[in-house]
Design a protein around this motif. Structure first.
Motif, short mmCIF file in Angstrom:
data_model
loop_
_atom_site.label_atom_id
_atom_site.label_comp_id
_atom_site.label_asym_id
_atom_site.label_seq_id
_atom_site.Cartn_x
_atom_site.Cartn_y
_atom_site.Cartn_z
N THR A 280 0.80 -1.23 0.00
CA THR A 280 0.00 0.00 0.00
C THR A 280 0.83 1.27 0.00
N TRP A 281 2.07 1.19 0.47
CA TRP A 281 2.89 2.39 0.60
C TRP A 281 3.10 3.08 -0.73
N ASN A 282 3.29 2.27 -1.81
CA ASN A 282 3.57 2.85 -3.12
C ASN A 282 2.36 3.64 -3.64
N GLN A 283 1.15 3.11 -3.40
CA GLN A 283 -0.06 3.82 -3.84
C GLN A 283 -0.22 5.13 -3.06
N GLU A 284 -0.01 5.07 -1.76
CA GLU A 284 -0.18 6.26 -0.93
C GLU A 284 0.89 7.32 -1.24
N MET A 285 2.13 6.87 -1.50
CA MET A 285 3.18 7.83 -1.82
C MET A 285 2.94 8.47 -3.19
N HIS A 286 2.45 7.68 -4.13
CA HIS A 286 2.13 8.23 -5.45
C HIS A 286 1.07 9.32 -5.32
N ALA A 287 0.06 9.07 -4.51
CA ALA A 287 -1.00 10.05 -4.31
C ALA A 287 -0.46 11.30 -3.61
N LEU A 288 0.43 11.11 -2.63
CA LEU A 288 0.98 12.26 -1.90
C LEU A 288 1.86 13.11 -2.79
N VAL A 289 2.76 12.49 -3.54
CA VAL A 289 3.65 13.25 -4.42
C VAL A 289 2.83 14.03 -5.45
N THR A 290 1.82 13.40 -6.00
CA THR A 290 0.94 14.08 -6.97
C THR A 290 0.26 15.28 -6.32
N GLU A 291 -0.23 15.11 -5.10
CA GLU A 291 -0.90 16.19 -4.38
C GLU A 291 0.07 17.34 -4.09
N MET A 292 1.28 17.02 -3.68
CA MET A 292 2.26 18.06 -3.38
C MET A 292 2.62 18.86 -4.62
N ILE A 293 2.75 18.18 -5.75
CA ILE A 293 3.07 18.88 -7.00
C ILE A 293 1.93 19.81 -7.39
N HIS A 294 0.68 19.34 -7.26
CA HIS A 294 -0.47 20.19 -7.58
C HIS A 294 -0.49 21.41 -6.65
N TYR A 295 -0.21 21.17 -5.39
CA TYR A 295 -0.19 22.27 -4.41
C TYR A 295 0.85 23.32 -4.82
N ARG A 296 2.02 22.86 -5.18
CA ARG A 296 3.09 23.78 -5.57
C ARG A 296 2.71 24.53 -6.85
N ASN A 297 2.14 23.83 -7.82
CA ASN A 297 1.80 24.45 -9.10
C ASN A 297 0.72 25.52 -8.95
N GLU A 298 -0.12 25.38 -7.92
CA GLU A 298 -1.21 26.34 -7.71
C GLU A 298 -0.78 27.50 -6.82
N THR A 299 0.47 27.48 -6.35
CA THR A 299 0.97 28.53 -5.47
C THR A 299 1.83 29.51 -6.26
N ALA A 300 1.64 30.79 -6.02
CA ALA A 300 2.43 31.82 -6.70
C ALA A 300 3.92 31.59 -6.46
N ILE A 301 4.72 31.77 -7.51
CA ILE A 301 6.13 31.41 -7.45
C ILE A 301 6.90 32.21 -6.40
N HIS A 302 6.45 33.44 -6.09
CA HIS A 302 7.17 34.26 -5.12
C HIS A 302 6.47 34.29 -3.75
N ALA A 303 5.50 33.39 -3.57
CA ALA A 303 4.79 33.35 -2.28
C ALA A 303 5.70 32.79 -1.19
N GLU A 304 5.43 33.19 0.04
CA GLU A 304 6.16 32.65 1.18
C GLU A 304 5.70 31.22 1.45
N PRO A 305 6.61 30.31 1.71
CA PRO A 305 6.22 28.92 1.99
C PRO A 305 5.30 28.83 3.20
N ASP A 306 4.25 28.02 3.07
CA ASP A 306 3.33 27.78 4.18
C ASP A 306 3.91 26.65 5.03
#
Length: 308
Positions: A164-190
């Motif tokens: 199960t770890w591979n499925q959950e990690m795939h979902a997490l990495v995908t979510e993190m990339i989407h989060y980053r892509n939707e954040t302004a490039i010069h925004a302060e890290p949350d």
């Protein structure tokens, strides 16, 4: 028939681009020009083969400037691929910045020896690369290519469907990339969001530890296990992009440039000499610079350099 030495930059640029940019063979290039001019221009194969070296010599100063420019960028992509000459193995390294500047380097060796003389050797910023251990010896920080990580995770999911770890990690990495892509490039890290992502990352790796202890990895397929250990050991290099939004999440820029070289390698099959690979790399580096100038006429720009 016109003597080779009398040909101007336009003819040389035409043949050079056909052979080195359009990946047309020397024989086809000279035949095409001959037919185009009704036989008035029959260029020798030797002259066409020498154009790469001539262009490399005339553009040396340009490449030195690009070297300095890339060296000063805060983020750089790097990668390498196999090459062949006269039945021997060689390598082509690429160094590129997110702005589109790039340099190819031909090397007879891989590893630390291959990096010598490239921008990577003296680079002090963040290196974006695939999981090539050699590159961890350079730069100040590192970001692993997450496109590769996602492919490796998917491969693990297909070959280790009971885990199960591979499925959950795939979902997490995908979510993190989407989060980053939707954040302004010069925004302060949350930092609270990043902390939550890291906690989930650690939890998934703990699950991977438990799963591989309970059911050992197959001796026929260890890629999933190796990936888990790699993501555990190089956690910072997998999550660097969350702290600096100017850092790309993939190494696609470097890979795209290497595909450009591979097309020529496929057409040539094997170069006659290592110098031929060097000249090709030097020339392609300049062509990238020319194309980065919006509106530039590549043919005219190359012709000007041959006439200089």
């Amino acid at each position: 028939m016109v003597d080779d030495v009398n040909y101007g930059g336009s003819v040389k640029a035409f043949l050079y681009l056909l052979n080195n940019d359009c990946d047309t063979s020397i024989d086809k290039s000279r035949k095409f020009l001959s037919e185009l001019t009704n036989g008035k221009l029959n260029i020798s194969k030797g002259m066409i083969s020498r154009l790469g070296h001539e262009f490399a010599i005339k553009t040396e100063d340009e490449r030195k400037k690009t070297f300095k420019d890339i060296l000063l960028t805060p983020v750089m992509h790097t990668d390498c691929t196999n090459a062949r000459y006269n039945g021997k193995s060689a390598y082509v390294f690429i160094c590129a910045d997110p702005q589109g500047n790039a340099l190819y380097f031909a090397r007879e060796h891989k590893g630390l020896e291959g990096v010598k003389g490239t921008v990577t050797e003296d680079y002090q910023g963040t290196l974006v690369h695939d999981h090539e251990l050699t590159f961890f010896n350079f730069g100040s920080e590192h970001q692993e290519c997450l496109a590769h990580v996602l492919r490796y995770l998917k491969d693990s999911m297909e070959n280790e469907p009971d885990r199960t770890w591979n499925q959950e990690m795939h979902a997490l990495v995908t979510e993190m990339i989407h989060y980053r892509n939707e954040t302004a490039i010069h925004a302060e890290p949350d930092l609270s969001q990043i902390s939550a992502f890291e906690a989930r990352y650690d939890e998934i790796l703990k699950r991977a530890t438990d799963e591989y202890e309970y059911v050992l990895p197959s001796k026929y397929y260890r890629d999933g296990y190796n990936l888990y250990r790699r993501m555990e050991k190089f956690k910072e290099a997998h999550l660097r992009f969350l702290y600096d939004y100017t850092i790309p999440t993939t190494n696609n820029a470097a890979e795209r440039y290497l595909r450009n070289y591979k097309r020529k390698q496929k057409q040539a099959i094997s170069f006659r000499s290592f110098t031929s690979i060097e000249d090709l790399c030097n020339g392609k580096s300049v062509l990238i610079k020319i194309r980065n100038n919006d509106g530039a006429n590549v043919f005219q720009e190359v012709a000007q350099r041959f006439d200089s």
